[in-house]
Write an enzyme that holds these catalytic residues in place. Structure first.
Site, PDB file in Angstrom:
ATOM      1  CG  ASP A   1      -1.893   0.902   1.287  1.00  0.00           C
ATOM      2  OD1 ASP A   1      -1.659   2.148   0.567  1.00  0.00           O
ATOM      3  OD2 ASP A   1      -2.931   0.994   2.024  1.00  0.00           O
ATOM      4  CB  VAL A   2       1.645   3.828  -2.540  1.00  0.00           C
ATOM      5  CG1 VAL A   2       2.357   2.707  -3.606  1.00  0.00           C
ATOM      6  CG2 VAL A   2       0.262   4.303  -2.957  1.00  0.00           C
TER       7      VAL A   2
ATOM      8  CG  ASN B   1       0.938   3.236 -12.828  1.00  0.00           C
ATOM      9  OD1 ASN B   1       0.395   3.866 -13.826  1.00  0.00           O
ATOM     10  ND2 ASN B   1       0.233   2.096 -12.529  1.00  0.00           N
TER      11      ASN B   1
ATOM     12  CB  THR C   1      -7.493   1.832 -16.996  1.00  0.00           C
ATOM     13  OG1 THR C   1      -7.756   2.779 -16.405  1.00  0.00           O
ATOM     14  CG2 THR C   1      -6.397   1.890 -17.925  1.00  0.00           C
TER      15      THR C   1
ATOM     16  CE  LYS D   1      -2.362  11.229 -11.030  1.00  0.00           C
ATOM     17  NZ  LYS D   1      -1.570  10.053 -11.232  1.00  0.00           N
TER      18      LYS D   1
ATOM     19  CE1 TYR E   1      -5.806  11.477 -10.785  1.00  0.00           C
ATOM     20  CE2 TYR E   1      -6.293  12.878 -12.520  1.00  0.00           C
ATOM     21  CZ  TYR E   1      -5.825  11.690 -12.240  1.00  0.00           C
ATOM     22  OH  TYR E   1      -5.357  10.880 -13.000  1.00  0.00           O
TER      23      TYR E   1
HETATM   24  P1  NDP Z   1      -6.244   1.430 -12.465  1.00  0.00           P
HETATM   25  O1  NDP Z   1      -7.342   1.619 -11.519  1.00  0.00           O
HETATM   26  O2  NDP Z   1      -6.283   0.183 -13.247  1.00  0.00           O
HETATM   27  O3  NDP Z   1      -4.754   1.592 -11.875  1.00  0.00           O
HETATM   28  C1  NDP Z   1      -4.649   2.182 -10.608  1.00  0.00           C
HETATM   29  C2  NDP Z   1      -3.440   1.030  -9.755  1.00  0.00           C
HETATM   30  O4  NDP Z   1      -3.034   1.809  -8.744  1.00  0.00           O
HETATM   31  C3  NDP Z   1      -4.106  -0.157  -9.366  1.00  0.00           C
HETATM   32  O5  NDP Z   1      -3.347  -1.329  -9.952  1.00  0.00           O
HETATM   33  C4  NDP Z   1      -4.220  -0.110  -7.899  1.00  0.00           C
HETATM   34  O6  NDP Z   1      -4.154  -1.474  -7.272  1.00  0.00           O
HETATM   35  C5  NDP Z   1      -3.081   0.728  -7.465  1.00  0.00           C
HETATM   36  N1  NDP Z   1      -3.437   1.660  -6.352  1.00  0.00           N
HETATM   37  C6  NDP Z   1      -4.540   2.429  -5.924  1.00  0.00           C
HETATM   38  N2  NDP Z   1      -4.286   2.807  -4.827  1.00  0.00           N
HETATM   39  C7  NDP Z   1      -3.060   2.071  -4.237  1.00  0.00           C
HETATM   40  C8  NDP Z   1      -2.506   2.268  -3.071  1.00  0.00           C
HETATM   41  N3  NDP Z   1      -3.075   2.945  -2.032  1.00  0.00           N
HETATM   42  N4  NDP Z   1      -1.506   1.573  -2.704  1.00  0.00           N
HETATM   43  C9  NDP Z   1      -0.970   0.495  -3.782  1.00  0.00           C
HETATM   44  N5  NDP Z   1      -1.384   0.624  -5.042  1.00  0.00           N
HETATM   45  C10 NDP Z   1      -2.629   1.396  -5.298  1.00  0.00           C
HETATM   46  O7  NDP Z   1      -6.436   2.997 -13.481  1.00  0.00           O
HETATM   47  P2  NDP Z   1      -4.950   3.176 -14.335  1.00  0.00           P
HETATM   48  O8  NDP Z   1      -4.156   2.151 -14.879  1.00  0.00           O
HETATM   49  O9  NDP Z   1      -5.735   3.945 -15.341  1.00  0.00           O
HETATM   50  O10 NDP Z   1      -4.184   4.163 -13.329  1.00  0.00           O
HETATM   51  C11 NDP Z   1      -2.557   4.141 -13.496  1.00  0.00           C
HETATM   52  C12 NDP Z   1      -2.196   5.611 -13.234  1.00  0.00           C
HETATM   53  O11 NDP Z   1      -2.551   6.375 -14.336  1.00  0.00           O
HETATM   54  C13 NDP Z   1      -2.980   6.416 -12.122  1.00  0.00           C
HETATM   55  O12 NDP Z   1      -1.946   7.038 -11.220  1.00  0.00           O
HETATM   56  C14 NDP Z   1      -3.821   7.214 -12.800  1.00  0.00           C
HETATM   57  O13 NDP Z   1      -3.993   8.624 -12.173  1.00  0.00           O
HETATM   58  C15 NDP Z   1      -2.922   7.682 -13.999  1.00  0.00           C
HETATM   59  N6  NDP Z   1      -3.863   8.048 -15.186  1.00  0.00           N
HETATM   60  C16 NDP Z   1      -4.916   7.330 -15.886  1.00  0.00           C
HETATM   61  C17 NDP Z   1      -5.716   7.880 -16.622  1.00  0.00           C
HETATM   62  C18 NDP Z   1      -6.715   7.033 -17.512  1.00  0.00           C
HETATM   63  O14 NDP Z   1      -7.508   7.658 -18.130  1.00  0.00           O
HETATM   64  N7  NDP Z   1      -7.063   5.699 -17.319  1.00  0.00           N
HETATM   65  C19 NDP Z   1      -5.305   9.347 -17.302  1.00  0.00           C
HETATM   66  C20 NDP Z   1      -4.205  10.024 -16.560  1.00  0.00           C
HETATM   67  C21 NDP Z   1      -3.605   9.363 -15.708  1.00  0.00           C
HETATM   68  P3  NDP Z   1      -4.785  -1.897  -6.056  1.00  0.00           P
HETATM   69  O15 NDP Z   1      -6.193  -1.397  -6.097  1.00  0.00           O
HETATM   70  O16 NDP Z   1      -4.949  -3.300  -5.976  1.00  0.00           O
HETATM   71  O17 NDP Z   1      -4.303  -1.319  -4.870  1.00  0.00           O
END
Ligand code: NDP
Length: 253
Positions: free
Chosen positions: A56-57, A83, A183, A152, A148
């Site tokens: 957990d980050v 990420n 996603t 960012k 948000y």
């Molecule tokens: P997802 O929800 O698929 O990915 C987010 C990931 O972050 C998940 O694997 C989740 O895993 C992990 N995560 C969330 N909170 C925590 C936490 N507290 N500790 C550890 N891991 C965590 O969405 P995306 O792939 O789209 O997002 C990835 C990144 O891209 C993010 O930073 C998002 O802001 C950024 N982004 C996405 C966009 C989009 O349109 N999709 C646009 C611009 C940026 P778990 O829940 O298992 O913890």
């Protein structure tokens, strides 16, 4: 020189953009530690160079302990992709402190701790790449998403400052800024927008599709291709920068 055999960390590497980046790195022979809160999700995609471990980050001690364990297992980190992130939309003047703190804890504290702890082993090596996944909301205001957007913007400031701190060193620090990528975050956003605006899921999705000016969602693999380039030898002249992968949003910056 290649990244074959190098140890990489991708937070949030079990899903979406993180998983696409992790797979792209592994295809080039990297050993990739992928993290997220749900071990079951990581287990589903592990193998072929991907090693899943729950982290957990938002928990500083956990970030340190998990990264130490990964370094013990696979050697110093030479590629760090911060990420993991969450996107919850609310107009800033209607954002309560609990939501503000939740977004900052994941998107800012989480990136800070991941990068700081990961860099301890990187700095003992002669090559490294640090990449943060920001957003187009990191370079401009996001309607209905002030917290948000602030988080960012902060991520970009971290990468730029690190690039200044390590000018001339064999490491680079960059951000990628996706537009709307297909996603789970989008699925959750569609649900939130449709409920808030009283429109259908299709109409809510169209808002995001049209924001990407090429009129479609972006595939996670498109983001991963840019990330891979920034994480490989040959990109060292790009440092302290932001790369937009947004279908033409934010033109002329
Ligand atoms: P997802 O929800 O698929 O990915 C987010 C990931 O972050 C998940 O694997 C989740 O895993 C992990 N995560 C969330 N909170 C925590 C936490 N507290 N500790 C550890 N891991 C965590 O969405 P995306 O792939 O789209 O997002 C990835 C990144 O891209 C993010 O930073 C998002 O802001 C950024 N982004 C996405 C966009 C989009 O349109 N999709 C646009 C611009 C940026 P778990 O829940 O298992 O913890």
């Amino acid at each position: 020189m290649s990244i074959n055999g190098k140890h990489a960390l991708v937070t949030g590497g079990g899903t979406g953009i993180g998983l696409a980046i992790a797979r792209a790195l592994a295809e080039q022979g990297a050993q990739v530690t992928i993290t997220g809160r749900r071990q079951v999700v990581l287990d589903e995609v592990a193998g072929g160079g991907l090693h899943g471990i729950a982290m957990d980050v938002t928990d500083e001690a956990q970030v340190r302990d998990v990264i130490d364990a990964a370094v013990d297992a696979r050697g110093p980190l030479q590629i760090i992709v911060a990420n993991a992130g969450i996107a919850e939309g609310r107009k800033l003047h209607k954002t309560d402190t609990a939501l503000w703190r939740k977004i900052m804890a994941t998107n800012l504290d989480g990136v800070f701790w991941t990068v700081r702890e990961g860099m301890r082993s990187m700095l003992g090596t002669d090559w490294g790449r640090v990449l943060a996944v920001s957003s187009i909301a990191g370079v401009r205001g996001l309607p209905g998403g002030g917290a948000y957007s602030a988080s960012k913007h902060g991520v970009i400031g971290m990468m730029r400052s690190l690039a200044e701190d390590f000018l001339g060193a064999p490491y680079t620090f960059n951000s990628i800024c996706p537009g709307y990528v297909d996603t789970d975050i989008i699925t959750r956003n569609v649900d939130a927008i449709k409920d808030r605006a009283g429109i259908s899921a299709d109409e809510a999705k169209q808002i995001m599709v049209q924001s990407n000016r090429h009129n479609r969602l972006i595939a996670p693999e498109e983001v991963a291709a840019a990330a891979l380039w920034l994480c490989q030898p040959g990109s060292e002249s790009v440092n302290g920068q932001e790369i937009m992968i947004a279908g033409g949003q934010v033109v002329g910056r």
